[in-house]
Motif scaffolding. Sequence first.
Motif, PDB file in Angstrom:
ATOM      1  N   UNK A   1      -7.510  -1.698 -12.468  1.00  0.00           N
ATOM      2  CA  UNK A   1      -8.607  -2.130 -13.317  1.00  0.00           C
ATOM      3  C   UNK A   1      -9.855  -2.318 -12.448  1.00  0.00           C
ATOM      4  N   UNK A   2     -11.006  -1.955 -12.976  1.00  0.00           N
ATOM      5  CA  UNK A   2     -12.274  -2.055 -12.260  1.00  0.00           C
ATOM      6  C   UNK A   2     -12.743  -3.500 -12.175  1.00  0.00           C
ATOM      7  N   UNK A   3     -13.491  -3.795 -11.129  1.00  0.00           N
ATOM      8  CA  UNK A   3     -14.155  -5.083 -11.003  1.00  0.00           C
ATOM      9  C   UNK A   3     -15.357  -5.079 -11.935  1.00  0.00           C
ATOM     10  N   UNK A   4     -15.627  -6.165 -12.616  1.00  0.00           N
ATOM     11  CA  UNK A   4     -16.742  -6.205 -13.562  1.00  0.00           C
ATOM     12  C   UNK A   4     -17.539  -7.482 -13.375  1.00  0.00           C
ATOM     13  N   UNK A   5     -18.801  -7.435 -13.809  1.00  0.00           N
ATOM     14  CA  UNK A   5     -19.663  -8.608 -13.812  1.00  0.00           C
ATOM     15  C   UNK A   5     -20.568  -8.515 -15.027  1.00  0.00           C
ATOM     16  N   UNK A   6     -21.042  -9.636 -15.487  1.00  0.00           N
ATOM     17  CA  UNK A   6     -21.974  -9.657 -16.604  1.00  0.00           C
ATOM     18  C   UNK A   6     -23.325  -9.155 -16.092  1.00  0.00           C
ATOM     19  N   UNK A   7     -23.891  -8.160 -16.746  1.00  0.00           N
ATOM     20  CA  UNK A   7     -25.151  -7.568 -16.312  1.00  0.00           C
ATOM     21  C   UNK A   7     -26.347  -8.158 -17.059  1.00  0.00           C
ATOM     22  N   UNK A   8     -26.223  -8.347 -18.370  1.00  0.00           N
ATOM     23  CA  UNK A   8     -27.296  -9.001 -19.115  1.00  0.00           C
ATOM     24  C   UNK A   8     -26.797  -9.537 -20.455  1.00  0.00           C
ATOM     25  N   UNK A   9     -27.589 -10.452 -20.995  1.00  0.00           N
ATOM     26  CA  UNK A   9     -27.397 -10.992 -22.336  1.00  0.00           C
ATOM     27  C   UNK A   9     -28.714 -10.786 -23.061  1.00  0.00           C
ATOM     28  N   UNK A  10     -28.665 -10.285 -24.288  1.00  0.00           N
ATOM     29  CA  UNK A  10     -29.870 -10.016 -25.069  1.00  0.00           C
ATOM     30  C   UNK A  10     -29.841 -10.929 -26.296  1.00  0.00           C
ATOM     31  N   UNK A  11     -30.900 -11.715 -26.479  1.00  0.00           N
ATOM     32  CA  UNK A  11     -30.967 -12.573 -27.659  1.00  0.00           C
ATOM     33  C   UNK A  11     -32.380 -12.592 -28.207  1.00  0.00           C
ATOM     34  N   UNK A  12     -32.487 -12.945 -29.482  1.00  0.00           N
ATOM     35  CA  UNK A  12     -33.768 -12.946 -30.188  1.00  0.00           C
ATOM     36  C   UNK A  12     -34.266 -14.360 -30.402  1.00  0.00           C
ATOM     37  N   UNK A  13     -35.585 -14.513 -30.269  1.00  0.00           N
ATOM     38  CA  UNK A  13     -36.238 -15.809 -30.471  1.00  0.00           C
ATOM     39  C   UNK A  13     -37.531 -15.590 -31.244  1.00  0.00           C
ATOM     40  N   UNK A  14     -38.106 -16.663 -31.753  1.00  0.00           N
ATOM     41  CA  UNK A  14     -39.359 -16.546 -32.492  1.00  0.00           C
ATOM     42  C   UNK A  14     -40.584 -16.514 -31.586  1.00  0.00           C
ATOM     43  N   UNK A  15     -40.483 -17.053 -30.373  1.00  0.00           N
ATOM     44  CA  UNK A  15     -41.607 -17.065 -29.425  1.00  0.00           C
ATOM     45  C   UNK A  15     -41.064 -16.731 -28.036  1.00  0.00           C
ATOM     46  N   UNK A  16     -41.113 -15.454 -27.687  1.00  0.00           N
ATOM     47  CA  UNK A  16     -40.541 -14.986 -26.429  1.00  0.00           C
ATOM     48  C   UNK A  16     -41.198 -15.569 -25.203  1.00  0.00           C
ATOM     49  N   UNK A  17     -42.499 -15.706 -25.225  1.00  0.00           N
ATOM     50  CA  UNK A  17     -43.207 -16.240 -24.057  1.00  0.00           C
ATOM     51  C   UNK A  17     -42.818 -17.699 -23.807  1.00  0.00           C
ATOM     52  N   UNK A  18     -42.729 -18.480 -24.853  1.00  0.00           N
ATOM     53  CA  UNK A  18     -42.325 -19.882 -24.715  1.00  0.00           C
ATOM     54  C   UNK A  18     -40.916 -19.975 -24.128  1.00  0.00           C
ATOM     55  N   UNK A  19     -40.009 -19.169 -24.632  1.00  0.00           N
ATOM     56  CA  UNK A  19     -38.635 -19.173 -24.111  1.00  0.00           C
ATOM     57  C   UNK A  19     -38.586 -18.701 -22.661  1.00  0.00           C
ATOM     58  N   UNK A  20     -39.359 -17.686 -22.328  1.00  0.00           N
ATOM     59  CA  UNK A  20     -39.385 -17.182 -20.953  1.00  0.00           C
ATOM     60  C   UNK A  20     -39.911 -18.252 -19.991  1.00  0.00           C
ATOM     61  N   UNK A  21     -40.959 -18.952 -20.372  1.00  0.00           N
ATOM     62  CA  UNK A  21     -41.502 -20.009 -19.501  1.00  0.00           C
ATOM     63  C   UNK A  21     -40.469 -21.098 -19.241  1.00  0.00           C
ATOM     64  N   UNK A  22     -39.760 -21.527 -20.286  1.00  0.00           N
ATOM     65  CA  UNK A  22     -38.712 -22.538 -20.120  1.00  0.00           C
ATOM     66  C   UNK A  22     -37.664 -22.050 -19.131  1.00  0.00           C
ATOM     67  N   UNK A  23     -37.132 -20.851 -19.348  1.00  0.00           N
ATOM     68  CA  UNK A  23     -36.064 -20.351 -18.487  1.00  0.00           C
ATOM     69  C   UNK A  23     -36.542 -20.080 -17.064  1.00  0.00           C
ATOM     70  N   UNK A  24     -37.792 -19.646 -16.892  1.00  0.00           N
ATOM     71  CA  UNK A  24     -38.349 -19.477 -15.539  1.00  0.00           C
ATOM     72  C   UNK A  24     -38.331 -20.800 -14.787  1.00  0.00           C
ATOM     73  N   UNK A  25     -38.805 -21.857 -15.432  1.00  0.00           N
ATOM     74  CA  UNK A  25     -38.860 -23.168 -14.777  1.00  0.00           C
ATOM     75  C   UNK A  25     -37.480 -23.758 -14.566  1.00  0.00           C
ATOM     76  N   UNK A  26     -36.582 -23.534 -15.495  1.00  0.00           N
ATOM     77  CA  UNK A  26     -35.240 -24.082 -15.421  1.00  0.00           C
ATOM     78  C   UNK A  26     -34.404 -23.393 -14.346  1.00  0.00           C
ATOM     79  N   UNK A  27     -34.579 -22.080 -14.184  1.00  0.00           N
ATOM     80  CA  UNK A  27     -33.677 -21.305 -13.333  1.00  0.00           C
ATOM     81  C   UNK A  27     -34.298 -20.754 -12.058  1.00  0.00           C
ATOM     82  N   UNK A  28     -35.620 -20.582 -12.031  1.00  0.00           N
ATOM     83  CA  UNK A  28     -36.252 -19.908 -10.899  1.00  0.00           C
ATOM     84  C   UNK A  28     -36.146 -18.391 -10.972  1.00  0.00           C
ATOM     85  N   UNK A  29     -35.630 -17.865 -12.099  1.00  0.00           N
ATOM     86  CA  UNK A  29     -35.532 -16.414 -12.259  1.00  0.00           C
ATOM     87  C   UNK A  29     -36.917 -15.805 -12.359  1.00  0.00           C
TER      88      UNK A  29
END
Length: 124
Positions: A1-29
Amino acid sequence: MANARLEHVNFSVTDGERSARLLEQLTGWHRRWEGPSLDNGRSTHLGDDHAYVAIHTSPRIAGDFAKSVPMNHIGIAVDDLDAAEAVVIEHGLETFNHGKYEPGPRSFYFFDWDGIEFEVVSYE
């Protein structure tokens, strides 16, 4: 069996910029890519060199998402749980269900503005 890793998660929100700012500050991504997407929308890919979240928004997204339909929550591991909680609170969101699971991490949960549940954990 091959080794696997999660590559991405895609989700929908009403305000993408607001969500991106939160996650940037929370994670450093960082923003790996952002631009036009499906349904006259916009997507932001936020992550590191190995994995990311795709935050999608479009005029067709009205909100009022139901909890756990079909996703339960997104788990994010951080180095400093207290600092992460401060970021979430700064964004006007409430944290809940603080806990520590033996032998695992300390954690808390929060819902974003669209009702998406996040679990934030620290193995400190």
